[in-house]
Design an enzyme around this catalytic site. Structure first.
Site, short mmCIF file in Angstrom:
data_model
loop_
_atom_site.label_atom_id
_atom_site.label_comp_id
_atom_site.label_asym_id
_atom_site.label_seq_id
_atom_site.Cartn_x
_atom_site.Cartn_y
_atom_site.Cartn_z
N TYR A 131 -88.56 -30.31 19.40
CA TYR A 131 -87.68 -29.21 19.03
C TYR A 131 -86.45 -29.73 18.26
O TYR A 131 -85.83 -30.72 18.63
CB TYR A 131 -87.18 -28.47 20.27
CG TYR A 131 -88.28 -28.04 21.21
CD1 TYR A 131 -89.40 -27.37 20.74
CD2 TYR A 131 -88.19 -28.31 22.57
CE1 TYR A 131 -90.40 -26.98 21.60
CE2 TYR A 131 -89.20 -27.92 23.44
CZ TYR A 131 -90.30 -27.26 22.96
OH TYR A 131 -91.30 -26.88 23.81
N PHE A 132 -86.08 -29.02 17.21
CA PHE A 132 -84.82 -29.22 16.51
C PHE A 132 -83.91 -28.07 16.94
O PHE A 132 -83.99 -26.97 16.39
CB PHE A 132 -85.04 -29.25 15.00
CG PHE A 132 -85.76 -30.47 14.50
CD1 PHE A 132 -85.07 -31.46 13.82
CD2 PHE A 132 -87.12 -30.65 14.73
CE1 PHE A 132 -85.72 -32.60 13.37
CE2 PHE A 132 -87.78 -31.78 14.29
CZ PHE A 132 -87.08 -32.76 13.60
N ASP A 133 -83.08 -28.34 17.92
CA ASP A 133 -82.38 -27.24 18.58
C ASP A 133 -81.34 -26.56 17.69
O ASP A 133 -80.99 -25.41 17.96
CB ASP A 133 -81.73 -27.75 19.86
CG ASP A 133 -82.73 -27.83 21.00
OD1 ASP A 133 -83.91 -27.49 20.78
OD2 ASP A 133 -82.35 -28.21 22.12
N GLU A 160 -84.04 -25.22 14.28
CA GLU A 160 -85.09 -24.26 14.61
C GLU A 160 -84.59 -23.11 15.48
O GLU A 160 -85.11 -21.99 15.40
CB GLU A 160 -86.24 -24.98 15.32
CG GLU A 160 -86.99 -25.94 14.42
CD GLU A 160 -88.07 -26.73 15.15
OE1 GLU A 160 -89.01 -27.20 14.47
OE2 GLU A 160 -87.98 -26.90 16.38
N TYR A 161 -83.59 -23.38 16.33
CA TYR A 161 -83.15 -22.36 17.28
C TYR A 161 -81.67 -21.96 17.13
O TYR A 161 -81.31 -20.84 17.45
CB TYR A 161 -83.37 -22.87 18.72
CG TYR A 161 -84.84 -23.03 19.06
CD1 TYR A 161 -85.63 -21.93 19.36
CD2 TYR A 161 -85.44 -24.28 19.08
CE1 TYR A 161 -86.97 -22.06 19.68
CE2 TYR A 161 -86.79 -24.43 19.40
CZ TYR A 161 -87.55 -23.33 19.70
OH TYR A 161 -88.87 -23.47 20.01
N GLY A 196 -75.12 -22.24 17.70
CA GLY A 196 -74.10 -21.20 17.73
C GLY A 196 -74.64 -19.84 18.08
O GLY A 196 -74.04 -19.09 18.86
N TYR A 248 -83.00 -25.57 28.55
CA TYR A 248 -81.89 -26.51 28.60
C TYR A 248 -80.57 -25.84 28.20
O TYR A 248 -80.54 -24.90 27.40
CB TYR A 248 -82.14 -27.70 27.67
CG TYR A 248 -82.73 -28.90 28.37
CD1 TYR A 248 -81.98 -29.68 29.23
CD2 TYR A 248 -84.06 -29.27 28.15
CE1 TYR A 248 -82.52 -30.79 29.87
CE2 TYR A 248 -84.62 -30.38 28.78
CZ TYR A 248 -83.84 -31.13 29.65
OH TYR A 248 -84.38 -32.23 30.28
N TYR A 277 -76.63 -27.03 26.82
CA TYR A 277 -75.92 -28.15 26.20
C TYR A 277 -74.44 -27.80 26.05
O TYR A 277 -74.08 -26.80 25.42
CB TYR A 277 -76.50 -28.47 24.83
CG TYR A 277 -77.95 -28.88 24.87
CD1 TYR A 277 -78.32 -30.16 25.30
CD2 TYR A 277 -78.96 -27.99 24.51
CE1 TYR A 277 -79.65 -30.53 25.35
CE2 TYR A 277 -80.30 -28.36 24.56
CZ TYR A 277 -80.64 -29.64 24.98
OH TYR A 277 -81.96 -30.01 25.04
N HIS A 289 -88.93 -37.66 27.68
CA HIS A 289 -88.53 -37.09 26.40
C HIS A 289 -87.15 -37.61 26.03
O HIS A 289 -86.52 -38.35 26.80
CB HIS A 289 -88.51 -35.56 26.47
CG HIS A 289 -87.61 -35.01 27.54
ND1 HIS A 289 -87.94 -34.98 28.87
CD2 HIS A 289 -86.36 -34.48 27.47
CE1 HIS A 289 -86.96 -34.46 29.58
NE2 HIS A 289 -85.97 -34.15 28.76
#
Length: 620
Positions: A283-285, A288-289, A292, A368, A370, A418
């Protein structure tokens, strides 16, 4: 209404104006969605002159056709500035919130998925099943073109249950979101669904802790004027956008510039498991998601404690309409232990306590959470700390079985190894925008004429003059730091004023060069990169990492091996935990901390905290 500073976050009014401009240009039809909205920051010279057009960059997606592109509008002038179509090979926009629900609906409507659930004896648990929408990575499969997502299935006891404790192992659904159809369903194995509950609230609270109260009767020491914060020699601007989340701008100490801009524009989460349901996870947080867009509304006494100043943030929903996060950013002071102390020969102690200014935000991306914490210290140092918490992502296996890529956390519940590899972007401005980069290592001196007693060691400074030379790994055995030196100012000892980037290193990307994630996340193969400043070089994995074949961002930019001497430098620093899960990480994970320090090294002529008061709390 006052005129915003050129670097201020977007406002609700500006987002509404921007959407109206798109509509007038025919770019806001019924099937058009807005995966990403970002402010276009003016050029540095415009900002320093106090001006700059207020512009917004919209990523647009036609959900009917899959066509995507970018529109830039000027809310200052009320006009469309540009529109560019994307080529499909350039990757996909980040995911829409509404696509998460679509992925679950498509999965549950699939006859193949229903048959797989029935075959496993789970037909009576479909109602509360959770079908997680997950970025598929990139593998070049013929049927995985366009807007693709995968779904893994988890069970819940009821609608309020945490699903992550009950994975349905080996059931993978591949979906095309544009065509609104299931591409295929993989149904491998018959591993039982782990039964133990993953609920982490409702546990009887301990009664042994006494209250800790934090009060500042005279109020905080910082002042806030719009987005500008002033505190104990520090001056900075607070920003926020949908992709990076928290950003900081124009940081100066004692009226001298240190950093023009700082953010964490990307993080990749590659998994080391070879199971069908996990080998593709990377995942490219941010890309991709979006950090902000998934920002938390922070709560006093929980996320932040003390005398708090909150900053709201406005992001756009899937249709481009403004949405407020009322308390997106938290600003406060906190005690930070002893800053300096000495007891003289007469037995008289002098001690000064430290405190730090904290600017923070928290984002939740699926399982998750962060926290991004920037600390400003009284000695002129800046520190960043990432706090990873939430719930580890799990699969199922036979209870008691040893797995080479996953740890058993509860009977039959396995969490794969991971990584969380953050990349900070530091647009440095140490006494101006002409700087050079050096690597400083401590090294032993071989016993001989230069070291007759064998005890000597020294330090070695190596200039990093080009982009290729600046691709570096941290080396704790050498106490390695990277030093940014001013090309325009020296200190009283005649040395260039400087700041040091002090890494707290862990592993870089563990995936092999043949892995597709290696091409997509090449930025994570080094701890340090450096580039000359360019306005359009913002994201280390490129602008569109979703479904991108790789090679974008830092590897593409640095291929030119540009000169770094006496130039406007940008540092890119990779850090973060390599996570071999532990039973103590279940059912909710204690915070895992990682980060770095950016500290003065000859920037100041002596300790800047000599004038701290001794305080009223020291007793004989």
């Amino acid at each position: 209404m006052s005129t915003p500073h050129p670097l201020d976050p977007l406002t609700a009014a500006e987002l509404a104006t921007g959407r109206a401009i798109l509509a007038a240009a025919g770019l806001a039809g019924e099937t058009i969605r807005v995966p990403q909205v970002l402010p276009v920051e003016p050029a540095k010279e415009e900002v320093r002159a106090g001006g700059g057009d207020r512009r917004i960059r919209y990523t647009l997606l036609d959900t009917a056709t899959g066509r995507a592109g970018e529109a830039v509008v000027s809310v200052t002038k009320g006009e469309l500035v540009s529109w560019d179509d994307w080529a499909e090979a350039d990757g996909q926009p980040s995911y829409l919130f509404e696509e998460y629900a679509q992925a679950e609906q498509l999965t549950k409507a699939s006859a193949e998925w229903q048959a797989a659930m029935t075959r496993r004896g789970l037909a009576d648990r479909i109602e509360h099943a959770f079908c997680a929408p997950l970025a598929p990575g990139y593998f070049g499969r013929e049927d995985e073109t366009g807007r693709v997502i995968r779904s893994l299935t988890f069970l819940r006891e009821d609608a309020d249950d945490s699903p992550w404790a009950h994975p349905v192992e080996g059931l993978v659904v591949h979906l095309n979101l544009t065509e609104q159809r299931v591409l295929r369903v993989e149904d491998e194995g018959d591993v039982p669904v782990p039964a133990e509950s993953g609920r982490y609230i409702g546990v009887p609270a301990r009664t042994t802790l006494k209250p800790v109260e934090i009060t500042q009767p005279a109020g905080p020491s910082f002042t806030v004027d719009g987005s500008e914060v002033t505190w104990e020699g520090w001056r900075l601007r607070v920003g926020f956008n949908a992709r990076e989340g928290l950003t900081l701008h124009q940081m100066s100490f004692q009226d001298r510039p240190v950093l023009y801009r700082a953010s964490v524009p990307e993080m990749v989460v590659p998994y080391g498991d070879v199971a069908p349901g996990r080998f593709w996870i990377s995942y490219f947080d941010a890309g991709e998601y979006q950090f902000g867009k998934n920002g938390n509304d922070l709560r006093l006494g929980c996320d932040c404690v003390g005398e708090i100043r909150y900053f709201p943030a406005w992001v756009a929903d899937d249709r481009g309409e403004p949405v407020e996060i009322p308390r997106a950013i938290c600003l406060h002071e906190e005690d930070d232990g002893i800053l300096w102390k000495h007891t003289d020969l007469g037995g008289h102690p002098e001690v000064r306590r430290s405190r730090r200014l904290v600017v923070s935000s928290i984002s939740t991306i699926g399982n998750y959470d962060y926290g991004h914490y920037w600390y400003f210290h009284l000695d002129g140092s800046i520190e960043f700390e990432a706090k990873a918490t939430g719930i580890v992502f799990c699969g199922a296996g036979e209870p008691g079985q040893d797995q080479p890529h996953a740890t058993e956390l509860a009977p039959g519940l396995f969490a794969p190894v991971h990584q969380h590899l953050f990349c900070a972007r530091l647009d440095v401005e140490v006494d101006g925008d002409r700087t050079s980069l050096h690597e400083v290592d401590v090294e032993g001196v071989p016993t001989g004429p230069r070291n007759p007693y064998g005890n000597a060691f020294t330090w070695k400074t190596t200039p990093l003059r080009t982009e290729r030379e600046a691709m570096r790994r941290a080396d704790p055995a050498r106490a390695r730091v990277w030093e940014v030196r001013s090309a325009s100012r020296v200190n009283r000892l005649g040395k260039p004023t400087a700041y040091q980037l002090v890494p707290r290193p862990s592993a870089t990307l563990m995936a092999q060069p043949e892995a597709t994630v290696h091409a997509r996340a090449t930025f994570a193969t080094q701890h340090l990169w450096a580039t000359p400043y360019r306005e359009d070089e913002r994201f280390p994995a490129g602008d569109r990492p979703n479904a991108h074949p790789g090679g974008a961002g830092l590897p593409a930019w640095t291929a030119a091996d540009r000169d770094l001497v006496d130039t406007d430098l940008v540092l890119w620093h990779v850090f973060g935990p390599t996570h071999v899960p532990r039973p103590e990480d279940w059912p909710v994970m204690p915070v895992d901390r990682s980060g770095f320090l950016f500290r003065p090294a000859g920037f100041l002529d002596r300790n800047p905290a000599l004038d701290l008061p001794s305080g009223d709390h020291c007793h004989p």
